[in-house]
Design a protein around this motif. Sequence first.
Motif, PDB file in Angstrom:
ATOM      1  N   GLN A   1      -5.575  13.388   6.606  1.00  0.00           N
ATOM      2  CA  GLN A   1      -6.082  12.031   6.477  1.00  0.00           C
ATOM      3  C   GLN A   1      -5.547  11.344   5.228  1.00  0.00           C
ATOM      4  N   GLU A   2      -5.480  12.070   4.131  1.00  0.00           N
ATOM      5  CA  GLU A   2      -5.014  11.459   2.881  1.00  0.00           C
ATOM      6  C   GLU A   2      -3.560  11.776   2.585  1.00  0.00           C
ATOM      7  N   ASP A   3      -3.179  13.069   2.667  1.00  0.00           N
ATOM      8  CA  ASP A   3      -1.810  13.393   2.260  1.00  0.00           C
ATOM      9  C   ASP A   3      -0.779  12.734   3.161  1.00  0.00           C
ATOM     10  N   ALA A   4      -1.013  12.743   4.496  1.00  0.00           N
ATOM     11  CA  ALA A   4      -0.046  12.118   5.391  1.00  0.00           C
ATOM     12  C   ALA A   4       0.004  10.611   5.172  1.00  0.00           C
ATOM     13  N   TYR A   5      -1.160  10.001   5.060  1.00  0.00           N
ATOM     14  CA  TYR A   5      -1.193   8.548   4.838  1.00  0.00           C
ATOM     15  C   TYR A   5      -0.465   8.169   3.553  1.00  0.00           C
ATOM     16  N   LEU A   6      -0.769   8.856   2.464  1.00  0.00           N
ATOM     17  CA  LEU A   6      -0.161   8.500   1.179  1.00  0.00           C
ATOM     18  C   LEU A   6       1.336   8.810   1.163  1.00  0.00           C
ATOM     19  N   ALA A   7       1.741   9.873   1.861  1.00  0.00           N
ATOM     20  CA  ALA A   7       3.167  10.194   1.915  1.00  0.00           C
ATOM     21  C   ALA A   7       3.937   9.121   2.677  1.00  0.00           C
ATOM     22  N   VAL A   8       3.444   8.762   3.869  1.00  0.00           N
ATOM     23  CA  VAL A   8       4.117   7.729   4.659  1.00  0.00           C
ATOM     24  C   VAL A   8       4.085   6.394   3.916  1.00  0.00           C
ATOM     25  N   LYS A   9       2.977   6.114   3.271  1.00  0.00           N
ATOM     26  CA  LYS A   9       2.859   4.879   2.490  1.00  0.00           C
ATOM     27  C   LYS A   9       3.967   4.794   1.440  1.00  0.00           C
ATOM     28  N   ASN A  10       4.188   5.864   0.689  1.00  0.00           N
ATOM     29  CA  ASN A  10       5.177   5.804  -0.382  1.00  0.00           C
ATOM     30  C   ASN A  10       6.604   5.809   0.135  1.00  0.00           C
ATOM     31  N   VAL A  11       6.834   6.408   1.312  1.00  0.00           N
ATOM     32  CA  VAL A  11       8.148   6.261   1.945  1.00  0.00           C
ATOM     33  C   VAL A  11       8.377   4.793   2.268  1.00  0.00           C
ATOM     34  N   SER A  12       7.365   4.157   2.845  1.00  0.00           N
ATOM     35  CA  SER A  12       7.488   2.762   3.263  1.00  0.00           C
ATOM     36  C   SER A  12       7.678   1.826   2.073  1.00  0.00           C
ATOM     37  N   LEU A  13       6.892   2.022   1.027  1.00  0.00           N
ATOM     38  CA  LEU A  13       6.976   1.129  -0.133  1.00  0.00           C
ATOM     39  C   LEU A  13       8.363   1.152  -0.758  1.00  0.00           C
ATOM     40  N   VAL A  14       8.985   2.331  -0.782  1.00  0.00           N
ATOM     41  CA  VAL A  14      10.318   2.450  -1.389  1.00  0.00           C
ATOM     42  C   VAL A  14      11.398   2.012  -0.410  1.00  0.00           C
ATOM     43  N   HIS A  15      11.325   2.503   0.818  1.00  0.00           N
ATOM     44  CA  HIS A  15      12.393   2.245   1.779  1.00  0.00           C
ATOM     45  C   HIS A  15      12.467   0.776   2.166  1.00  0.00           C
TER      46      HIS A  15
END
Length: 274
Positions: free
Chosen positions: A199-213
């Motif tokens: 719930q948290e690790d996947a969301y935060l990981a995808v979030k930070n990929v998106s913010l940078v990419h």
Amino acid sequence: MEVGSKVFRRRWSLDDIAYDKVDRAVIADNRDWFYLLAASSFVEILSDLYARNLGDYYAGDDETCAWLAYKWGPEEVQHGEALKRYVLTVWPDFDWQRGFDGFRADYAPYCETALLGPTRALEMAARCVVETGTSSFYGMLTHASPEPVLAALAGHIRDDEVGHYKGFYRIYREYQGREPHSRWHVARTIWRRAVEVDQEDAYLAVKNVSLVHEARADFTRHDFRAFRNRIRAWMRQYYPFQSAVKMLLTPLDLPAPLQRLVVPLMVGGARRIV
């Protein structure tokens, strides 16, 4: 590596992965694969933090701490390094380090020893849930991958994760023998951890990929749900529901007739949920 009377060996290394043979043409334009693999590399590499927390929690149990420090932790980090190298082979312009730094800063508050299970046995039952999820996830990627090198890499990781499940289950059995919990307590722990998984690790990981990419200002839960909805199509076709359910139920040590009744019901329910 040899620690005391124990020898910890890895089954494979990054040198065994044919990165020079990656067929970029079949995967480079797929945005979902990029997000999934980059986010997974973040989560796996942060396992060094998880391993330290678990080591603190099991302080005094030298055998368990050695396994965590020299087997489980390093292999999890190797998974992340292998995925990172794959991501940068296919998508070399991605600023991986900036994305990972953002993820680590966001997720570190969730990685505290105080947040682990109420007892050592129940924490190991919860770890079995996590390893069920990861081994099943990489099993799905092995079959879903359109690119052969990625399929081979995911297969290596899946096999490691199955081994990690067996390691956590062994430790669970040892502590369950010393501090026995009822099936009800174990089942409740399994259910809670299954609901909480990623719930948290996947969301935060995808979030930070998106913010940078994408150089975007924000990434919401709605954005994450949209991403997960697209991944569900893969799950329906490739997720190993039967083996995952059996792994989840193993710590409950159910009588064989009851397990034969429960497994198909749970598999059917899981398929409907997905």
